[in-house]
Design an enzyme around this catalytic site. Structure first.
Site, PDB file in Angstrom:
ATOM      1  N   PRO A  12       0.988  -1.472   0.207  1.00 13.28           N
ATOM      2  CA  PRO A  12       0.110   0.419   0.235  1.00 13.28           C
ATOM      3  C   PRO A  12       1.119   0.853   0.193  1.00 13.28           C
ATOM      4  CG  PRO A  12      -0.333  -1.408   2.784  1.00 13.28           C
ATOM      5  CD  PRO A  12       0.848  -2.139   1.415  1.00 13.28           C
ATOM      6  N   ASP A  59       5.969   2.276   1.921  1.00 13.57           N
ATOM      7  CA  ASP A  59       5.165   0.680   2.048  1.00 13.57           C
ATOM      8  C   ASP A  59       4.140   1.164   3.449  1.00 13.57           C
ATOM      9  OD1 ASP A  59       3.720  -1.354   3.131  1.00 13.57           O
ATOM     10  OD2 ASP A  59       5.346  -2.410   1.722  1.00 13.57           O
ATOM     11  N   HIS A  60       3.233   1.080   3.270  1.00 18.31           N
ATOM     12  CA  HIS A  60       2.208   1.536   4.606  1.00 18.31           C
ATOM     13  C   HIS A  60       2.099   0.600   5.604  1.00 18.31           C
ATOM     14  CE1 HIS A  60       0.863   5.083   7.331  1.00 18.31           C
ATOM     15  NE2 HIS A  60      -0.497   5.455   6.224  1.00 18.31           N
ATOM     16  N   ARG A  61       2.446  -0.456   5.246  1.00 23.27           N
ATOM     17  CA  ARG A  61       2.752  -1.591   6.280  1.00 23.27           C
ATOM     18  C   ARG A  61       4.060  -0.979   7.321  1.00 23.27           C
ATOM     19  NH1 ARG A  61       2.776  -6.839   1.911  1.00 23.27           N
ATOM     20  NH2 ARG A  61       4.455  -5.022   1.507  1.00 23.27           N
TER      21      ARG A  61
END
Length: 463
Positions: A257, A433-435
């Site tokens: 994401p 990467d929002h993870r």
């Protein structure tokens, strides 16, 4: 005796490569490990060394041909011994692959799965041998290759020829065979217009009625402008670096994401520092530029914000945080976009980074980047500013947590010490990467970068 050399597995998990060029011809004498060809994988152009010392007896493929791993590409006539023959189709027979050059993989045993039919095509005649000399069976394939095709789709056999001999599979590449299946074209009835009778995409399209001219028909000599005016479209095969890049970007875009943040920075003081460095004796022979400064600032900011230098391990359900920086630099080359990386960039000073960046970009543009230089990156920079672009939303390299886009440096009115002044300004675009990276962490990292570039002296408060 005749020794056959098959296209090796270059250690990248790839199933095919393209012969870019041959460095030898039939009749040439070669030494062990002498470079005999340039081979293009999905990542880079690789120099292929000879596994034998001897005389080139036969080149099985022409430049521009896509060859599957395990297919014969060259035969050598080497002194002494017996001719190399393929192992019989027996479950207990091991596949010979010698010598085992570095990166070519080890021999494996046969699995007993069905073998793949040999490919057909004319080739130059081998040099004359004594009548009692044994010959090599060039239609058999080693077990490793048979294994690799054991799960491929079955294809209909071509009709028997006029002489009554059983027909072999028509020569074509996997993408062309798929196109033929999709369009319902029988490859067995086509005459290939490619090298050694290879059936090309144009041959398939002509048989299906999708082309205005017969395959292989050349247009009259004309200027580029008139040639373009007669063609409504141009089709370019998707292969090599472009194919790999497309697959990687799709994987990244639909796996990680993405979030992109922007920061516009007054870099006047960094540009003044750069001018002083270029005129100094210590950097007189160094190609240093704004990318060098940004690369060094990024390494410093990563030390304060380590989550940006990590990766997501889905299989282990772990976040792997790197304690080193393999800094990827996006480079536009004639073969497409490549992102080689500088190993352990965090350990380099400004001069070392400048030298590494020069070597990296020069090698990439010359098409000599090795597969090792294209793997193992931990974070990347793309300099869109060289094209006059201010900002963008870069897509992450698979396996990396962040990528920074540098915009162009422009002079524009800017607030400076409570007054409006003409300053040099640049926009930074950070995708992450929002993870792995929260908004706060990404913002702090970008703010640290901005602080260093707007006031290089602030580095003293960060290290």
């Amino acid at each position: 005796m005749i020794k056959e050399f098959r296209l090796p597995d270059l250690g990248e998990g790839l199933t095919e490569s393209e012969i870019v060029s041959w460095h030898v011809a039939v009749g040439d004498t070669v030494e062990l490990n002498q470079v005999i060809a340039d081979v293009e994988t999905a990542k880079a152009v690789v120099e292929l060394p000879s596994p034998y010392a001897g005389v080139v007896a036969k080149l099985h493929e022409q430049p521009g041909t896509v060859v599957e791993v395990g297919a014969p590409i060259v035969s050598f006539d080497i002194p002494g011994g017996e001719a190399e023959t393929a192992a019989p189709d027996d479950d207990a027979a091991p596949a010979k692959r010698e010598p085992n050059l570095v990166g070519y993989g080890a021999a494996v045993e046969k699995s007993g799965r069905p073998t793949r039919r040999a490919r057909r095509g004319a080739a130059p005649t081998l040099p004359a041998k004594p009548a009692d000399a044994p010959t090599v069976d060039e239609t058999a394939e080693p077990a490793a290759v048979q294994d690799s095709f054991s799960h491929t789709e079955s294809e209909p056999e071509a009709p028997a020829n006029a002489g009554g001999a059983s027909a072999e599979r028509p020569r074509s590449t996997p993408p062309v065979r798929k196109l033929a299946r999709d369009l319902g074209v029988d490859l067995g009835i086509l005459q290939g217009s490619g090298p050694q009778g290879l059936i090309t995409r144009d041959d398939v399209m002509a048989a299906q009625g999708g082309k205005n001219e017969p395959a292989g028909e050349s247009a009259p000599e004309a200027s580029n402008a008139s040639a373009l005016s007669t063609q409504r479209e141009t089709r370019i095969p998707i292969k090599g670096v472009r194919k790999h890049t497309a697959a990687a970007m799709v994987t990244s875009a639909f796996t990680a994401p993405h979030v992109t943040e922007f920061l516009t920075v007054d870099v006047t003081e960094s540009m003044e520092l750069l001018a002083r460095l270029k005129s100094s004796r210590a950097f007189a022979d160094v190609r240093i530029n704004v990318l060098t400064l940004v690369a060094k600032a990024l390494c410093i900011a990563l030390d304060r914000n380590p989550t940006l230098n990590s990766r997501w391990d889905e299989a282990a359900q772990e976040i792997v945080q790197h304690h080193y920086v393999n800094l990827g630099i996006a480079a536009a080359t004639p073969r497409g976009l490549m992102v080689p990386n500088i190993k352990d960039a965090q350990a380099l000073g400004l001069r070392g980074l400048a030298d590494a960046l020069k070597n990296l970009t020069d090698t990439a543009r010359a098409g000599k980047t090795s597969p090792a230089d294209l793997s193992g990156g931990t974070i990347s920079i793309t300099n869109v500013g060289v094209f006059g672009i201010d900002a963008g939303t870069p897509i992450l390299n698979p396996g990396e947590a962040a990528i920074l886009a540098m915009g162009s440096v422009r002079k524009m009115p800017w607030e400076h010490r409570d007054e409006i002044a003409l300053r040099q300004v640049m926009t930074l675009s950070l995708s992450f990467d929002h993870r792995l990276v929260d908004g706060e962490q990404g913002s702090r990292f970008l703010a640290d970068l901005g602080t260093i570039l707007s006031d290089p002296g602030m580095v003293l408060t960060m290290v």
